[in-house]
Design an enzyme around this catalytic site. Structure first.
Site: not given
Ligand code: URA
Length: 237
Positions: A102
């Site tokens: 993310d």
């Molecule tokens: N899970 C999430 O919520 N975000 C990420 O970036 C990776 C795994």
């Protein structure tokens, strides 16, 4: 191989552009500036241009410590991407991130131009694990441990594969999570179902390869063939 040919092949430059780089003192061989285009390289010599290692391989594999605020994409109309952080060193390669983090998350992103390798390590049946250090807004509970091990059912009804959560040190809000699949916003959604919020999320390993702690946020380096094998060795089948 001659230095100018190596630099041209590795950086995908014309031979004359490679010679220009060498003449300007921007190329080092084993840490020493080398201005001789016809310098004969030996097996194992390490060549850098502008301080970045050059590899004359068919494909490149890069370990990046993604900073927050950068998106896991090759191009983006608005935000800086993980490829923007390294792409200047490989202008002729079509790099992409093998798996996403993310925008707010940090840590290990693998960049490559090898589609078959990326496909292999991301294939659901391979279960290549990914490990994260997560800071929660509440202490770890036994219900979280049991829920992760059983497979969390998300708000949309999707039941996930079993995952692991364990303390990552003395602070009960800091945990280590290992996932064996990749679902959008997976960790945040898993903890959300268990009434916990995620304050920070940092990927520390892909398969059996840990993020190099020496890489500052935004920094990257090439992965060695042995390290590449460690990524694959972390999965099944
Ligand atoms: N899970 C999430 O919520 N975000 C990420 O970036 C990776 C795994």
């Amino acid at each position: 191989m001659r230095l100018d040919k190596f630099v041209a092949d590795a950086a995908q430059l014309t031979r004359s552009a490679a010679r220009g780089l060498i003449a300007k003192g921007r190329v080092t061989v084993n840490g020493q500036v080398c201005r001789k285009a016809d310098c004969a390289l030996k097996e194992g010599d390490s060549v850098c241009a502008d301080g970045k290692p050059l590899a004359c391989e068919e494909y490149v594999y890069i370990m990046l410590n993604k900073p927050a605020g950068v998106v896991s994409a090759s191009t983006d109309g608005r935000d800086k991407t993980v490829v923007d952080l390294v792409g200047g060193a490989f202008p002729r390669r079509q790099l992409f991130p093998a798996g996403r983090l993310d925008k707010t998350s940090t840590g290990f992103v693998l960049l490559t131009d090898d589609g078959a390798f990326a496909h292999d390590i991301l294939a659901p049946k391979r279960h290549v694990p990914k490990t994260y250090r997560v800071v929660l807004d509440t202490p770890l509970t036994n219900a979280m441990r049991v829920g992760f091990a059983a497979g969390v059912t998300l708000a949309d009804g999707q039941t996930l594969a079993p995952a692991e959560v364990a303390p990552a040190g003395a602070d009960p809000c800091v945990v280590r999570v290992t996932l064996h699949q990749g679902v959008y916003h997976q960790i945040k959604r898993m903890f959300g179902v268990l009434d916990a919020g995620v304050n920070q999320l940092h990927r520390t390993a892909i398969g059996g390869l840990a993020l190099d702690e020496g890489l500052a946020p935004g920094a990257w380096r090439l992965i060695t063939p042995e390290e590449k094998a460690l990524i694959q060795a972390g999965g099944e089948g």
